[in-house]
Design a protein around this motif. Structure first.
Motif, PDB file in Angstrom:
ATOM      1  N   PRO A   7      29.522  28.607 -10.544  1.00 38.86           N
ATOM      2  CA  PRO A   7      28.382  28.111  -9.781  1.00 38.86           C
ATOM      3  C   PRO A   7      28.006  26.703 -10.248  1.00 38.86           C
ATOM      4  CG  PRO A   7      27.746  29.946 -11.213  1.00 38.86           C
ATOM      5  CD  PRO A   7      29.237  29.821 -11.292  1.00 38.86           C
ATOM      6  N   ARG A   8      27.562  25.883  -9.289  1.00 40.94           N
ATOM      7  CA  ARG A   8      27.274  24.480  -9.594  1.00 40.94           C
ATOM      8  C   ARG A   8      25.779  24.203  -9.464  1.00 40.94           C
ATOM      9  NH1 ARG A   8      30.569  20.486  -8.678  1.00 40.94           N
ATOM     10  NH2 ARG A   8      29.302  19.678  -6.978  1.00 40.94           N
ATOM     11  N   LEU A   9      25.248  23.523 -10.436  1.00 38.73           N
ATOM     12  CA  LEU A   9      23.817  23.240 -10.442  1.00 38.73           C
ATOM     13  C   LEU A   9      23.563  21.745 -10.564  1.00 38.73           C
ATOM     14  CD1 LEU A   9      21.000  25.234 -11.843  1.00 38.73           C
ATOM     15  CD2 LEU A   9      21.150  22.900 -12.712  1.00 38.73           C
ATOM     16  N   LEU A  10      22.672  21.251  -9.703  1.00 43.85           N
ATOM     17  CA  LEU A  10      22.261  19.850  -9.784  1.00 43.85           C
ATOM     18  C   LEU A  10      20.880  19.794 -10.425  1.00 43.85           C
ATOM     19  CD1 LEU A  10      22.582  16.813  -9.087  1.00 43.85           C
ATOM     20  CD2 LEU A  10      21.565  17.334  -6.856  1.00 43.85           C
ATOM     21  N   LEU A  11      20.794  19.081 -11.530  1.00 39.40           N
ATOM     22  CA  LEU A  11      19.522  18.892 -12.230  1.00 39.40           C
ATOM     23  C   LEU A  11      19.039  17.473 -11.964  1.00 39.40           C
ATOM     24  CD1 LEU A  11      17.402  19.700 -14.442  1.00 39.40           C
ATOM     25  CD2 LEU A  11      19.044  18.847 -16.130  1.00 39.40           C
ATOM     26  N   VAL A  12      17.838  17.371 -11.385  1.00 35.73           N
ATOM     27  CA  VAL A  12      17.281  16.042 -11.127  1.00 35.73           C
ATOM     28  C   VAL A  12      16.120  15.855 -12.088  1.00 35.73           C
ATOM     29  CG1 VAL A  12      16.523  14.430  -9.344  1.00 35.73           C
ATOM     30  CG2 VAL A  12      17.895  16.422  -8.701  1.00 35.73           C
ATOM     31  N   GLU A  13      16.366  15.093 -13.114  1.00 40.75           N
ATOM     32  CA  GLU A  13      15.408  14.953 -14.220  1.00 40.75           C
ATOM     33  C   GLU A  13      15.587  13.573 -14.848  1.00 40.75           C
ATOM     34  OE1 GLU A  13      12.825  14.964 -16.431  1.00 40.75           O
ATOM     35  OE2 GLU A  13      12.945  17.174 -16.416  1.00 40.75           O
ATOM     36  N   THR A  22      18.197  20.203 -21.001  1.00 41.44           N
ATOM     37  CA  THR A  22      18.184  21.247 -19.968  1.00 41.44           C
ATOM     38  C   THR A  22      19.595  21.492 -19.446  1.00 41.44           C
ATOM     39  OG1 THR A  22      15.985  20.473 -19.354  1.00 41.44           O
ATOM     40  CG2 THR A  22      17.055  21.986 -17.828  1.00 41.44           C
ATOM     41  N   ALA A  23      20.350  20.392 -19.256  1.00 36.80           N
ATOM     42  CA  ALA A  23      21.736  20.527 -18.783  1.00 36.80           C
ATOM     43  C   ALA A  23      22.540  21.379 -19.754  1.00 36.80           C
ATOM     44  CB  ALA A  23      22.369  19.143 -18.630  1.00 36.80           C
ATOM     45  N   ASP A  31      28.212  24.787 -13.860  1.00 42.49           N
ATOM     46  CA  ASP A  31      28.683  23.420 -14.030  1.00 42.49           C
ATOM     47  C   ASP A  31      27.499  22.546 -13.633  1.00 42.49           C
ATOM     48  OD1 ASP A  31      31.179  24.070 -14.855  1.00 42.49           O
ATOM     49  OD2 ASP A  31      32.143  23.814 -12.902  1.00 42.49           O
ATOM     50  N   VAL A  32      26.964  21.794 -14.576  1.00 36.57           N
ATOM     51  CA  VAL A  32      25.722  21.054 -14.327  1.00 36.57           C
ATOM     52  C   VAL A  32      26.005  19.568 -14.154  1.00 36.57           C
ATOM     53  CG1 VAL A  32      23.411  20.528 -15.207  1.00 36.57           C
ATOM     54  CG2 VAL A  32      24.483  22.716 -15.781  1.00 36.57           C
ATOM     55  N   GLU A  33      25.383  18.971 -13.132  1.00 37.02           N
ATOM     56  CA  GLU A  33      25.380  17.513 -13.023  1.00 37.02           C
ATOM     57  C   GLU A  33      23.932  17.061 -13.035  1.00 37.02           C
ATOM     58  OE1 GLU A  33      27.876  15.248 -10.418  1.00 37.02           O
ATOM     59  OE2 GLU A  33      29.266  16.943 -10.256  1.00 37.02           O
ATOM     60  N   VAL A  34      23.698  15.874 -13.589  1.00 32.48           N
ATOM     61  CA  VAL A  34      22.339  15.370 -13.712  1.00 32.48           C
ATOM     62  C   VAL A  34      22.174  14.104 -12.882  1.00 32.48           C
ATOM     63  CG1 VAL A  34      20.538  14.620 -15.324  1.00 32.48           C
ATOM     64  CG2 VAL A  34      22.249  16.288 -16.068  1.00 32.48           C
ATOM     65  N   ALA A  35      21.085  14.035 -12.125  1.00 27.03           N
ATOM     66  CA  ALA A  35      20.694  12.796 -11.442  1.00 27.03           C
ATOM     67  C   ALA A  35      19.350  12.399 -12.035  1.00 27.03           C
ATOM     68  CB  ALA A  35      20.582  13.031  -9.946  1.00 27.03           C
ATOM     69  N   ALA A  36      19.150  11.086 -12.233  1.00 28.12           N
ATOM     70  CA  ALA A  36      17.955  10.639 -12.958  1.00 28.12           C
ATOM     71  C   ALA A  36      16.857  10.090 -12.068  1.00 28.12           C
ATOM     72  CB  ALA A  36      18.346   9.603 -14.015  1.00 28.12           C
ATOM     73  N   GLY A  38      14.987  10.540  -7.794  1.00 26.60           N
ATOM     74  CA  GLY A  38      14.928  11.385  -6.604  1.00 26.60           C
ATOM     75  C   GLY A  38      15.897  10.973  -5.512  1.00 26.60           C
ATOM     76  N   GLN A  39      16.136   9.668  -5.403  1.00 24.99           N
ATOM     77  CA  GLN A  39      17.008   9.202  -4.320  1.00 24.99           C
ATOM     78  C   GLN A  39      18.471   9.590  -4.566  1.00 24.99           C
ATOM     79  OE1 GLN A  39      17.315   4.900  -3.550  1.00 24.99           O
ATOM     80  NE2 GLN A  39      16.520   5.385  -1.515  1.00 24.99           N
ATOM     81  N   SER A  40      18.955   9.363  -5.790  1.00 23.58           N
ATOM     82  CA  SER A  40      20.346   9.762  -6.056  1.00 23.58           C
ATOM     83  C   SER A  40      20.445  11.283  -6.082  1.00 23.58           C
ATOM     84  CB  SER A  40      20.886   9.127  -7.342  1.00 23.58           C
ATOM     85  OG  SER A  40      20.022   9.365  -8.418  1.00 23.58           O
ATOM     86  N   GLY A  41      19.362  11.965  -6.488  1.00 18.84           N
ATOM     87  CA  GLY A  41      19.343  13.425  -6.442  1.00 18.84           C
ATOM     88  C   GLY A  41      19.488  13.920  -5.011  1.00 18.84           C
ATOM     89  N   LEU A  42      18.745  13.317  -4.108  1.00 21.57           N
ATOM     90  CA  LEU A  42      18.804  13.712  -2.696  1.00 21.57           C
ATOM     91  C   LEU A  42      20.202  13.455  -2.128  1.00 21.57           C
ATOM     92  CD1 LEU A  42      17.331  14.709  -0.139  1.00 21.57           C
ATOM     93  CD2 LEU A  42      16.728  12.320   0.330  1.00 21.57           C
ATOM     94  N   HIS A  43      20.759  12.298  -2.469  1.00 25.26           N
ATOM     95  CA  HIS A  43      22.091  11.955  -1.979  1.00 25.26           C
ATOM     96  C   HIS A  43      23.117  13.000  -2.443  1.00 25.26           C
ATOM     97  CE1 HIS A  43      25.526   9.592  -0.718  1.00 25.26           C
ATOM     98  NE2 HIS A  43      26.047   9.774  -1.924  1.00 25.26           N
ATOM     99  N   LEU A  44      23.084  13.333  -3.735  1.00 24.26           N
ATOM    100  CA  LEU A  44      24.028  14.323  -4.271  1.00 24.26           C
ATOM    101  C   LEU A  44      23.786  15.707  -3.664  1.00 24.26           C
ATOM    102  CD1 LEU A  44      24.220  13.408  -8.064  1.00 24.26           C
ATOM    103  CD2 LEU A  44      26.134  13.497  -6.457  1.00 24.26           C
ATOM    104  N   ALA A  45      22.504  16.051  -3.488  1.00 22.93           N
ATOM    105  CA  ALA A  45      22.155  17.364  -2.936  1.00 22.93           C
ATOM    106  C   ALA A  45      22.703  17.530  -1.520  1.00 22.93           C
ATOM    107  CB  ALA A  45      20.643  17.560  -2.945  1.00 22.93           C
ATOM    108  N   LEU A  46      22.683  16.438  -0.765  1.00 27.77           N
ATOM    109  CA  LEU A  46      23.095  16.515   0.636  1.00 27.77           C
ATOM    110  C   LEU A  46      24.597  16.341   0.839  1.00 27.77           C
ATOM    111  CD1 LEU A  46      20.238  14.466   2.355  1.00 27.77           C
ATOM    112  CD2 LEU A  46      20.634  16.936   2.534  1.00 27.77           C
TER     113      LEU A  46
END
Ligand code: CA
Length: 223
Positions: A7-13, A22-23, A31-36, A38-46
């Motif tokens: 399972p893959r988890l995106l952490l936006v922090e 947290t990661a 499998d965790v990826e981190v975005a620092a 909100g904008q790059s988090g949204l891009h990765l999420a979508l």
């Protein structure tokens, strides 16, 4: 679902200490990826597939609430847990209203975070508590198949899962690859499905599951 992929988890922090920490806490489960922000988090999420998102409330560029709102507006239903400041009821409400599935206040307990993530990503949440199969009622959680005439049959976890999946959509033919992908590990032999069907017929009755030759298995008549 059992697949080869973890399972893959995106952490936006954005916190330089809490983010990596947290990661690391979640790396055993995902499998965790981190975005620092909100904008790059949204891009990765979508643009990629995620099992779940953990989103901090206060983020640079686009804050966490705005990010979750934009995600849901785009029709993305990935489960989201929002991290909020301790004791801020307003932040919790804002997070849930924006489309988050759950929240936790910082500082959080690692075990609780992992349990809450399991809860929001669980597959059978929406399944009805009881399923009807001819003269039988299945309680998948209790692994009990009760006869309307009294008496019951105890099932193993796997037998109950297989029966619940078939009974969840009466009349639908489930193919072996479909049942394999949902219920077993890819390295299991495809014949394992037939073995479990055999067990269930022996335990319950020959007619509990119908074989649809050349296709798969079903419960109830074709509609
Ligand atoms: Ca922050």
């Amino acid at each position: 679902m059992h697949t080869n992929e973890r399972p893959r988890l995106l952490l936006v922090e954005d916190d330089p200490v809490l983010g990596p920490l947290t990661a690391q806490l979640l790396a055993g489960d995902y499998d965790v990826e981190v975005a620092a922000d909100g904008q790059s988090g949204l891009h990765l999420a979508l643009t990629r597939e995620w099992t779940a998102l953990v989103v901090d409330r206060g983020l640079p560029v686009m804050d966490g609430i705005e990010m979750i709102r934009a995600l849901r507006r785009a029709g993305n239903g990935t489960p989201v847990l929002v991290l909020t400041a301790l004791g801020s009821t307003a932040e919790k409400i804002a997070g849930l209203d924006a489309g988050a599935n759950d929240y936790m206040a910082k500082p959080f307990d690692a075990g609780e975070l992992r349990a809450r993530l399991r809860a929001i990503t669980r597959r059978f949440d929406a399944a009805p508590a009881r399923l009807s199969i001819g003269d039988w009622t299945l309680d998948p959680a209790g692994r009990l198949l009760r006869s309307i005439y009294g008496g019951h049959v105890e099932l193993t976890a796997k037998e109950a899962e297989l029966l619940a999946m078939l009974a969840g959509e009466p009349g639908r033919v489930f193919t072996r690859p479909e049942l394999m992908a949902a219920l077993f590990h890819p390295q299991d032999s495809p014949g394992v499905i037939d073995t479990y069907v055999h067990y269930l017929r022996k335990k319950v009755s020959k007619s509990v599951i119908r074989t649809v030759h050349g296709s798969g298995y079903q419960i109830g008549d074709a509609s």
